[in-house]
Design a protein around this motif. Structure first.
Motif, PDB file in Angstrom:
ATOM      1  N   LEU A  84       0.828  -1.212   0.000  1.00 17.53           N
ATOM      2  CA  LEU A  84       0.000   0.000   0.000  1.00 17.53           C
ATOM      3  C   LEU A  84       0.856   1.254   0.000  1.00 17.53           C
ATOM      4  CD1 LEU A  84      -2.775  -1.024   2.537  1.00 17.53           C
ATOM      5  CD2 LEU A  84      -3.140  -0.449   0.141  1.00 17.53           C
ATOM      6  N   ALA A  85       0.409   2.253  -0.767  1.00 16.71           N
ATOM      7  CA  ALA A  85       1.191   3.489  -0.857  1.00 16.71           C
ATOM      8  C   ALA A  85       0.274   4.682  -1.052  1.00 16.71           C
ATOM      9  CB  ALA A  85       2.181   3.392  -2.013  1.00 16.71           C
ATOM     10  N   ASP A  86       0.689   5.819  -0.524  1.00 17.71           N
ATOM     11  CA  ASP A  86       0.010   7.076  -0.793  1.00 17.71           C
ATOM     12  C   ASP A  86       0.345   7.529  -2.216  1.00 17.71           C
ATOM     13  OD1 ASP A  86      -0.812   6.952   1.814  1.00 17.71           O
ATOM     14  OD2 ASP A  86       0.555   8.499   2.544  1.00 17.71           O
ATOM     15  N   TRP A  87      -0.531   8.341  -2.772  1.00 10.55           N
ATOM     16  CA  TRP A  87      -0.253   8.935  -4.076  1.00 10.55           C
ATOM     17  C   TRP A  87      -0.937  10.295  -4.149  1.00 10.55           C
ATOM     18  CZ3 TRP A  87      -4.476   9.518  -7.540  1.00 10.55           C
ATOM     19  CH2 TRP A  87      -5.649   8.857  -7.165  1.00 10.55           C
ATOM     20  N   GLU A  88      -0.413  11.157  -4.951  1.00 16.37           N
ATOM     21  CA  GLU A  88      -0.941  12.521  -5.040  1.00 16.37           C
ATOM     22  C   GLU A  88      -2.383  12.501  -5.541  1.00 16.37           C
ATOM     23  OE1 GLU A  88       0.140  16.811  -7.162  1.00 16.37           O
ATOM     24  OE2 GLU A  88       1.413  15.051  -7.480  1.00 16.37           O
ATOM     25  N   ASP A 103      -0.667   4.037 -24.162  1.00 20.85           N
ATOM     26  CA  ASP A 103       0.275   4.807 -24.971  1.00 20.85           C
ATOM     27  C   ASP A 103       1.295   5.505 -24.081  1.00 20.85           C
ATOM     28  OD1 ASP A 103      -1.131   4.048 -27.237  1.00 20.85           O
ATOM     29  OD2 ASP A 103      -2.379   5.852 -27.229  1.00 20.85           O
ATOM     30  N   GLU A 104       0.836   5.991 -22.916  1.00 17.02           N
ATOM     31  CA  GLU A 104       1.713   6.694 -21.990  1.00 17.02           C
ATOM     32  C   GLU A 104       2.098   5.858 -20.770  1.00 17.02           C
ATOM     33  OE1 GLU A 104      -0.231  10.316 -20.946  1.00 17.02           O
ATOM     34  OE2 GLU A 104      -0.183  11.120 -22.997  1.00 17.02           O
ATOM     35  N   GLY A 105       1.429   4.718 -20.568  1.00 18.37           N
ATOM     36  CA  GLY A 105       1.749   3.832 -19.453  1.00 18.37           C
ATOM     37  C   GLY A 105       1.238   4.316 -18.117  1.00 18.37           C
ATOM     38  N   THR A 106       0.074   4.970 -18.107  1.00 15.58           N
ATOM     39  CA  THR A 106      -0.457   5.549 -16.876  1.00 15.58           C
ATOM     40  C   THR A 106      -1.838   5.007 -16.541  1.00 15.58           C
ATOM     41  OG1 THR A 106      -1.397   7.415 -18.120  1.00 15.58           O
ATOM     42  CG2 THR A 106       0.822   7.701 -17.201  1.00 15.58           C
ATOM     43  N   LEU A 107      -2.165   5.053 -15.240  1.00  7.68           N
ATOM     44  CA  LEU A 107      -3.500   4.721 -14.746  1.00  7.68           C
ATOM     45  C   LEU A 107      -3.993   5.909 -13.930  1.00  7.68           C
ATOM     46  CD1 LEU A 107      -5.722   2.554 -14.578  1.00  7.68           C
ATOM     47  CD2 LEU A 107      -4.642   1.731 -12.481  1.00  7.68           C
ATOM     48  N   THR A 108      -5.020   6.593 -14.452  1.00  4.37           N
ATOM     49  CA  THR A 108      -5.548   7.806 -13.844  1.00  4.37           C
ATOM     50  C   THR A 108      -6.899   7.511 -13.201  1.00  4.37           C
ATOM     51  OG1 THR A 108      -4.436   9.146 -15.514  1.00  4.37           O
ATOM     52  CG2 THR A 108      -6.203  10.212 -14.276  1.00  4.37           C
ATOM     53  N   VAL A 109      -7.165   8.127 -12.043  1.00  5.03           N
ATOM     54  CA  VAL A 109      -8.377   7.850 -11.270  1.00  5.03           C
ATOM     55  C   VAL A 109      -9.271   9.092 -11.212  1.00  5.03           C
ATOM     56  CG1 VAL A 109      -9.287   7.138  -9.029  1.00  5.03           C
ATOM     57  CG2 VAL A 109      -7.177   6.116  -9.889  1.00  5.03           C
ATOM     58  N   TYR A 110     -10.580   8.854 -11.357  1.00  2.00           N
ATOM     59  CA  TYR A 110     -11.610   9.892 -11.236  1.00  2.00           C
ATOM     60  C   TYR A 110     -12.588   9.483 -10.135  1.00  2.00           C
ATOM     61  CZ  TYR A 110     -10.014  11.450 -15.867  1.00  2.00           C
ATOM     62  OH  TYR A 110      -9.257  11.905 -16.921  1.00  2.00           O
ATOM     63  N   LYS A 111     -13.095  10.464  -9.424  1.00  3.37           N
ATOM     64  CA  LYS A 111     -14.108  10.198  -8.402  1.00  3.37           C
ATOM     65  C   LYS A 111     -15.319  11.064  -8.696  1.00  3.37           C
ATOM     66  CE  LYS A 111     -14.979  10.706  -3.428  1.00  3.37           C
ATOM     67  NZ  LYS A 111     -14.388  11.084  -2.112  1.00  3.37           N
ATOM     68  N   ASN A 112     -16.457  10.410  -8.967  1.00  2.00           N
ATOM     69  CA  ASN A 112     -17.688  11.135  -9.300  1.00  2.00           C
ATOM     70  C   ASN A 112     -17.448  12.170 -10.396  1.00  2.00           C
ATOM     71  OD1 ASN A 112     -19.037   9.642  -7.311  1.00  2.00           O
ATOM     72  ND2 ASN A 112     -18.551  11.155  -5.733  1.00  2.00           N
ATOM     73  N   ASN A 113     -16.738  11.747 -11.456  1.00  2.00           N
ATOM     74  CA  ASN A 113     -16.411  12.566 -12.630  1.00  2.00           C
ATOM     75  C   ASN A 113     -15.387  13.665 -12.357  1.00  2.00           C
ATOM     76  OD1 ASN A 113     -18.158  11.162 -14.403  1.00  2.00           O
ATOM     77  ND2 ASN A 113     -19.908  12.350 -13.666  1.00  2.00           N
ATOM     78  N   ARG A 114     -14.757  13.642 -11.215  1.00  2.00           N
ATOM     79  CA  ARG A 114     -13.707  14.618 -10.886  1.00  2.00           C
ATOM     80  C   ARG A 114     -12.351  13.927 -10.906  1.00  2.00           C
ATOM     81  NH1 ARG A 114     -11.637  15.752  -5.844  1.00  2.00           N
ATOM     82  NH2 ARG A 114     -13.373  14.617  -4.886  1.00  2.00           N
ATOM     83  N   LEU A 167      -8.884  12.850  -9.938  1.00  2.00           N
ATOM     84  CA  LEU A 167      -8.037  12.868  -8.760  1.00  2.00           C
ATOM     85  C   LEU A 167      -6.558  12.946  -9.143  1.00  2.00           C
ATOM     86  CD1 LEU A 167      -9.719  10.201  -6.430  1.00  2.00           C
ATOM     87  CD2 LEU A 167     -10.110  12.675  -6.544  1.00  2.00           C
ATOM     88  N   GLY A 168      -6.168  12.235 -10.184  1.00  2.00           N
ATOM     89  CA  GLY A 168      -4.784  12.289 -10.619  1.00  2.00           C
ATOM     90  C   GLY A 168      -4.281  10.957 -11.125  1.00  2.00           C
ATOM     91  N   VAL A 169      -3.014  10.948 -11.528  1.00  2.00           N
ATOM     92  CA  VAL A 169      -2.362   9.733 -12.007  1.00  2.00           C
ATOM     93  C   VAL A 169      -1.941   8.899 -10.804  1.00  2.00           C
ATOM     94  CG1 VAL A 169      -0.408   8.784 -13.282  1.00  2.00           C
ATOM     95  CG2 VAL A 169      -1.577  10.835 -14.136  1.00  2.00           C
ATOM     96  N   MET A 170      -2.473   7.686 -10.718  1.00  2.00           N
ATOM     97  CA  MET A 170      -2.191   6.823  -9.577  1.00  2.00           C
ATOM     98  C   MET A 170      -0.938   5.983  -9.795  1.00  2.00           C
ATOM     99  SD  MET A 170      -4.754   4.117  -7.664  1.00  2.00           S
ATOM    100  CE  MET A 170      -4.704   2.841  -8.944  1.00  2.00           C
ATOM    101  N   GLN A 171      -0.672   5.588 -11.060  1.00  2.00           N
ATOM    102  CA  GLN A 171       0.473   4.721 -11.329  1.00  2.00           C
ATOM    103  C   GLN A 171       1.026   5.005 -12.718  1.00  2.00           C
ATOM    104  OE1 GLN A 171       3.023   3.264 -10.400  1.00  2.00           O
ATOM    105  NE2 GLN A 171       2.402   1.233  -9.645  1.00  2.00           N
ATOM    106  N   VAL A 172       2.340   4.844 -12.871  1.00  2.00           N
ATOM    107  CA  VAL A 172       3.016   4.975 -14.164  1.00  2.00           C
ATOM    108  C   VAL A 172       3.773   3.678 -14.439  1.00  2.00           C
ATOM    109  CG1 VAL A 172       3.222   7.483 -13.946  1.00  2.00           C
ATOM    110  CG2 VAL A 172       5.077   6.006 -13.118  1.00  2.00           C
TER     111      VAL A 172
END
Length: 306
Positions: free
Chosen positions: A231-235, A253-264, A266-271
């Motif tokens: 487990l880790a914190d992330w921005e 294409d960029e190797g990222t997993l980005t998270v949204y909460k209720n259509n907002r 939150l940010g890139v969780m993993q690269v």
């Protein structure tokens, strides 16, 4: 007007002899009906299209042949996704049902662990039952393998659940784990997971990456107990409550997993992601004043602002 003309010509064949079926007629039917629901309606209202044609070269109805050709022509392909569908119509599985499945292919088709079950016939929702008391179960959309490009899914979650991506493991046997607590972070299974590797995994060592609804934290592993991150914190991390929606944008294409909460966003969780992945969800049976099992529903969508 053109569609009305085609409709009249199709309807006029209701009592006709379709024993001399040719590709032009099948193509005409396929162009007139756009979905499996429309094709089923046609079969139900017009017996010449819904009944088998014993005098023709077909072993099934014209509606079934149109559905078969639509499936085989991959009309419903999704760019960058390998979708696995039944290869044959047999028993209760018809070409119409296969076509219908191809139109909405994102579902949890593999359940791992004791007590996890589907909530509906579409199989896009799962929950933990009392049979999995104080246990863990995991569902994978294994027939929906994301290989290239950009993909977005939304999860309707419970407060205590985990969602994310995992490597496809088509040879993993669900019966092997049917009476056990299952998650991708049980070390005793690591060798089995790695043994299920396919050529599509690629070079990335991110084999599982997931978001924990109860803490907002990120968890990932390469299934190496010596070099495990945990487990880790992330921005941008935030937890969420039952009934909220978490969106996940996998950009291969960029190797990222980005998270949204209720259509907002939150940010890139993993690269550092590359190769093939499936969506997954892990549910729990836990004690919260009373026995209560978590649930998760998944659906395809478009990322907010896209």
């Amino acid at each position: 007007m053109a569609d009305n003309g085609r409709a009249k010509r199709l309807k006029s064949s209701q009592d006709g002899d379709l024993s001399r079926l040719d590709s032009d007629l099948i193509t005409q039917v396929a162009s007139f009906v756009g979905t499996s629901r429309e094709l089923l309606d046609l079969a139900l209202t017009c017996k010449s299209f819904g009944w088998e044609q014993p005098g023709s070269a077909l072993n099934w109805s014209l509606a079934e042949e149109v559905a078969r050709q639509a499936v085989c022509s991959a009309r419903h392909d999704i760019e960058g996704v390998c979708i696995t569908l039944p290869q044959y119509a047999r028993g209760r599985t018809t070409w119409l049902s296969i076509l219908h499945e191809s139109e909405d292919p994102l579902k949890f088709d593999v359940l791992l662990g004791r007590g996890i079950e589907h909530e509906n016939s579409r199989r896009n929702a799962v929950r933990m039952t009392r049979r999995g008391m104080l246990g863990v179960g995991t569902a994978i959309a294994s027939n929906y393998v994301m290989e290239t490009g950009i993909h977005y899914a939304e999860y309707l979650v419970s407060h205590y659940s985990v969602i994310g991506v995992v490597r496809p493991m088509p040879n993993l046997d669900p019966a092997r784990f049917s009476n056990e607590t299952f998650s991708f972070f049980r070390r005793k299974y690591y060798d089995e997971f790695l043994a299920a590797r396919t050529d599509g995994w690629g070079d990335s060592n991110v084999h599982v990456c997931q978001y924990c609804t109860f803490s907002g934290k990120m968890d990932w592993t390469n299934w190496d107990a010596i070099d495990e991150e945990g487990l880790a914190d992330w921005e941008g991390m935030e937890d969420c409550e039952t009934g909220e929606t978490i969106g996940m944008l996998l950009n291969l294409d960029e190797g990222t997993l980005t998270v949204y909460k209720n259509n907002r966003r939150l940010g890139v969780m993993q690269v550092g992601l590359s190769g093939s992945y499936c969506w997954h969800a892990t549910c729990y049976w836990y004690i919260n004043n009373d026995f209560d099992g978590s649930s998760v529903t998944i659906r395809r969508g478009e990322p907010p602002g896209a």
